[in-house]
Design a protein around this motif. Structure first.
Motif, mmCIF file in Angstrom:
data_model
loop_
_atom_site.group_PDB
_atom_site.id
_atom_site.type_symbol
_atom_site.label_atom_id
_atom_site.label_comp_id
_atom_site.label_asym_id
_atom_site.label_seq_id
_atom_site.Cartn_x
_atom_site.Cartn_y
_atom_site.Cartn_z
ATOM 1 N N ASP A 80 0.834 -1.194 0.000
ATOM 2 C CA ASP A 80 0.000 0.000 0.000
ATOM 3 C C ASP A 80 0.870 1.245 0.000
ATOM 4 N N PHE A 81 0.649 2.106 -0.985
ATOM 5 C CA PHE A 81 1.257 3.422 -1.045
ATOM 6 C C PHE A 81 0.178 4.403 -0.609
ATOM 7 N N LYS A 82 0.407 5.061 0.520
ATOM 8 C CA LYS A 82 -0.621 5.914 1.121
ATOM 9 C C LYS A 82 -0.279 7.384 0.967
ATOM 10 N N TYR A 83 -1.256 8.158 0.485
ATOM 11 C CA TYR A 83 -1.144 9.603 0.307
ATOM 12 C C TYR A 83 -1.952 10.295 1.398
ATOM 13 N N CYS A 84 -1.331 11.231 2.114
ATOM 14 C CA CYS A 84 -2.030 12.022 3.140
ATOM 15 C C CYS A 84 -1.704 13.494 2.955
ATOM 16 N N ASP A 85 -2.694 14.352 3.181
ATOM 17 C CA ASP A 85 -2.425 15.789 3.211
ATOM 18 C C ASP A 85 -2.875 16.334 4.565
ATOM 19 N N SER A 86 -2.918 17.633 4.706
ATOM 20 C CA SER A 86 -3.202 18.259 6.001
ATOM 21 C C SER A 86 -4.605 17.977 6.518
ATOM 22 N N ARG A 87 -5.485 17.455 5.690
ATOM 23 C CA ARG A 87 -6.867 17.193 6.116
ATOM 24 C C ARG A 87 -7.022 15.860 6.830
ATOM 25 N N GLY A 88 -5.977 15.029 6.839
ATOM 26 C CA GLY A 88 -6.013 13.785 7.596
ATOM 27 C C GLY A 88 -6.668 12.629 6.872
#
Length: 195
Positions: free
Chosen positions: A149-157
Motif C-alpha cells: 500500500d502506497f498511502k497519500y495524506c495531506d493536512s486534512r487527515g
C-alpha cells in the motif's frame, strides 16, 4: 452658464460593493482551497500509478528488471517517497534497488516542497523503499502475497487519505471507501490513517 455632470460612485456605493465582495470571497476561498487540495491529491495518485504502469510495461518490453525507488535527488535511491521517486532499468536486480553506473533512468518525479506525505508498507507492516518488476511484469519479491500500500495524506487527515495497492502480479488499484464511512480503506480493508 455651463453645467458639469460628474459621473462616479458615491462613498456608500463603493463601501457596499466592497462589503459584498468580501462576503463572497470569505465563502469562496475555503472551497477553492479544498478544490486545489483535491486536485493535487488526484494528480499525485495518478502520477504514481502511471510510473508503476510504465515500470511494468518497460520490464516486459525490455525483458529486464525495472525498479521504482524513493529518491530525494532524482538520480539515486534514498530519501522518502514524499521527496520523489525514480523508475530505472535495474540490470543487476539489486535488492534493495540501487541505481548503478550505466543503468537507464526512465522516469523522475521530484517535489521539493510537498504539502502531503507518501508512505509505503507491505502486508506485514514493513516500510518499502523500492519495488522491482521482473521481465514477466510481476513484482520481484517472495516476502508478500498481498498488496503493497502506497498511502497519500495531506493536512486534512484520514478523511482525505488515498492509497494505491500494488499486488504481487504488479496490478495497481486505487483505494475506495467500501464501507461508506467517509474514509478509504487499504488493500486489507482497514481504514486509512494519517500521521
Amino acid at each position: 452658464m455651463k453645467q458639469f455632470c460628474v459621473a462616479g460612485f458615491t462613498l456608500i456605493e463603493l463601501l457596499t460593493t466592497l462589503a459584498v465582495v468580501a462576503i463572497v470571497l470569505t465563502m469562496a476561498v475555503p472551497s477553492l482551497r479544498t478544490t486545489i487540495q483535491d486536485n493535487e491529491g488526484a494528480t499525485q495518485v495518478t502520477k504514481l500509478m502511471a510510473v508503476f504502469r510504465l515500470a511494468q510495461s518497460e520490464a516486459v518490453k525490455r525483458n529486464l528488471n525495472v525498479s521504482i525507488c524513493q529518491s530525494a535527488d532524482g538520480a539515486s535511491c534514498g530519501g522518502t517517497w514524499t521527496n520523489g521517486w525514480i523508475a530505472f532499468v535495474n540490470n543487476d536486480n539489486d535488492n534493495p534497488a540501487v541505481v548503478d553506473a550505466g543503468e537507464l533512468i526512465l522516469r523522475v518525479h521530484q517535489d521539493p516542497n510537498p504539502n502531503y506525505t507518501w508512505t509505503a508498507i507491505d502486508a506485514g507492516g514493513n516500510g518499502i523503499t523500492s519495488v522491482t518488476y521482473r521481465s514477466l511484469g510481476i513484482i520481484n519479491s517472495g516476502f508478500f502475497t498481498t498488496a503493497i500500500d502506497f498511502k497519500y495524506c495531506d493536512s486534512r487527515g484520514a478523511s482525505q487519505a488515498r492509497a494505491i495497492a500494488v499486488n504481487f502480479i504488479g496490478h495497481t488499484e486505487k483505494s475506495e471507501d467500501g464501507d461508506a464511512n467517509g474514509i478509504h480503506e487499504d488493500a486489507s480493508g482497514t481504514d486509512l490513517t494519517c500521521p
